[in-house]
Design a protein around this motif. Structure first.
Motif, PDB file in Angstrom:
ATOM      1  N   VAL A   1       0.855  -1.184   0.000  1.00  0.00           N
ATOM      2  CA  VAL A   1       0.000   0.000   0.000  1.00  0.00           C
ATOM      3  C   VAL A   1       0.895   1.240   0.000  1.00  0.00           C
ATOM      4  O   VAL A   1       2.014   1.203   0.498  1.00  0.00           O
ATOM      5  CB  VAL A   1      -0.949   0.058   1.219  1.00  0.00           C
TER       6      VAL A   1
ATOM      7  N   TYR B   1      -2.230  -2.204   9.401  1.00  0.00           N
ATOM      8  CA  TYR B   1      -3.161  -2.702   8.399  1.00  0.00           C
ATOM      9  C   TYR B   1      -4.337  -3.340   9.109  1.00  0.00           C
ATOM     10  O   TYR B   1      -4.370  -3.427  10.332  1.00  0.00           O
ATOM     11  CB  TYR B   1      -2.461  -3.711   7.462  1.00  0.00           C
TER      12      TYR B   1
ATOM     13  N   GLU C   1      -4.225   1.577  -2.529  1.00  0.00           N
ATOM     14  CA  GLU C   1      -3.967   0.137  -2.657  1.00  0.00           C
ATOM     15  C   GLU C   1      -4.594  -0.414  -3.923  1.00  0.00           C
ATOM     16  O   GLU C   1      -5.715  -0.060  -4.283  1.00  0.00           O
ATOM     17  CB  GLU C   1      -4.536  -0.587  -1.438  1.00  0.00           C
TER      18      GLU C   1
ATOM     19  N   ALA D   1      -4.607   5.185   2.743  1.00  0.00           N
ATOM     20  CA  ALA D   1      -3.839   4.195   1.991  1.00  0.00           C
ATOM     21  C   ALA D   1      -4.325   4.128   0.545  1.00  0.00           C
ATOM     22  O   ALA D   1      -5.530   4.163   0.287  1.00  0.00           O
ATOM     23  CB  ALA D   1      -3.953   2.823   2.639  1.00  0.00           C
TER      24      ALA D   1
ATOM     25  N   TYR E   1      -3.600   1.641  11.303  1.00  0.00           N
ATOM     26  CA  TYR E   1      -2.165   1.422  11.218  1.00  0.00           C
ATOM     27  C   TYR E   1      -1.791   0.172  11.998  1.00  0.00           C
ATOM     28  O   TYR E   1      -2.228  -0.001  13.128  1.00  0.00           O
ATOM     29  CB  TYR E   1      -1.422   2.629  11.803  1.00  0.00           C
TER      30      TYR E   1
ATOM     31  N   THR F   1      -7.299   3.575   6.621  1.00  0.00           N
ATOM     32  CA  THR F   1      -6.885   2.234   7.049  1.00  0.00           C
ATOM     33  C   THR F   1      -6.269   2.297   8.434  1.00  0.00           C
ATOM     34  O   THR F   1      -5.531   3.231   8.738  1.00  0.00           O
ATOM     35  CB  THR F   1      -5.845   1.672   6.054  1.00  0.00           C
TER      36      THR F   1
ATOM     37  N   PHE G   1       1.374   5.010   1.366  1.00  0.00           N
ATOM     38  CA  PHE G   1       0.950   5.866   2.466  1.00  0.00           C
ATOM     39  C   PHE G   1       0.612   7.256   1.939  1.00  0.00           C
ATOM     40  O   PHE G   1       1.417   7.899   1.275  1.00  0.00           O
ATOM     41  CB  PHE G   1       2.082   5.961   3.489  1.00  0.00           C
TER      42      PHE G   1
END
Length: 238
Positions: free
Chosen positions: A2, A34, A19, A17, A32, A30, A4
């Motif tokens: 992903v 994940y 992705e 994120a 932190y 998202t 940032f």
């Protein structure tokens, strides 16, 4: 992997994120590091990156100003507000997910959050002020209580509702059907990918849990891609 895109709250426990995920790339808030297995992720930063000297860093905890919200507003702060409201249980007010253009959905979602704090009158007019923004950014106060899913007060989901359509279960979607699906997955024993429980925003945890349920039916390939169809819905709620 992903990418940032910046912190989503002052506590630095959530971030934006970018992705690549089916069916297309998504941008979403998202936790932190994940959604699950956070300890297995390691952050990398290109050595030659430099901060743009002409653009000071933004403090997500700082209220951007009342002029950024209300009829006619169209900016990133409206989107940010919608995402935070969705994360606090008010996502059911959005039919297609938060966006930069202020709408009645934003006002209703904001008002629902304000009323959840016990505020009334001008304090619950649906327009965010410094206190509303502070509560959202820093995780203060009470979240919005989701509406009853089954249609009968005091009863949980009884599974008799028709399949709402595949379009509700895709990246970027925020609605009550996602929450209903997640709750049923947990009740059926397929909720292990939820780090903090199901919510109204469709995420990778939802897809993984659905895929596990589909594989448990003996399905594979495209039949177990993690996106619920009418057959999956009928078996899950049957």
């Amino acid at each position: 992997m992903v990418v940032f895109g910046g912190w989503a709250n002052a506590a630095r426990s959530r971030y934006i994120a970018y992705e690549q995920t089916r069916p297309h790339a998504v941008k979403r808030t998202t936790p932190y590091a994940y959604w699950s297995n956070s300890s297995q992720y390691k952050a990398y930063r290109y050595k030659n990156l430099a901060t743009d000297p002409g653009r000071p860093p933004q403090d997500p905890a700082r209220f951007p100003g009342a002029d950024k919200f209300g009829p006619g507003a169209n900016n990133r702060h409206v989107t940010e507000l919608g995402r935070m409201l969705s994360g606090r249980g008010a996502g059911a007010h959005y039919g297609s997910g938060p966006g930069p253009r202020w709408s009645e959905a934003d006002r209703r979602a904001t008002q629902a959050f304000q009323q959840a704090q016990g505020w009334t009158g001008a304090d619950a007019d649906g327009i965010p002020g410094t206190t509303t923004w502070d509560y959202l950014v820093n995780g203060k106060g009470k979240s919005v209580r989701p509406p009853s899913d089954g249609g009968r007060p005091g009863h949980e989901d009884d599974g008799r509702a028709a399949f709402p359509g595949a379009g509700h279960f895709r990246p970027g979607q925020v609605n009550g059907h996602v929450l209903r699906l997640g709750r049923q997955l947990v009740r059926r024993g397929f909720g292990r990918h939820y780090a903090i429980g199901p919510g109204t925003s469709w995420g990778e945890a939802d897809r993984r849990n659905v895929a596990e349920f589909q594989r448990a039916q003996g399905w594979s390939g495209a039949d177990a891609d993690g996106y619920p169809g009418e057959h999956t819905w009928r078996l899950l709620f049957g």
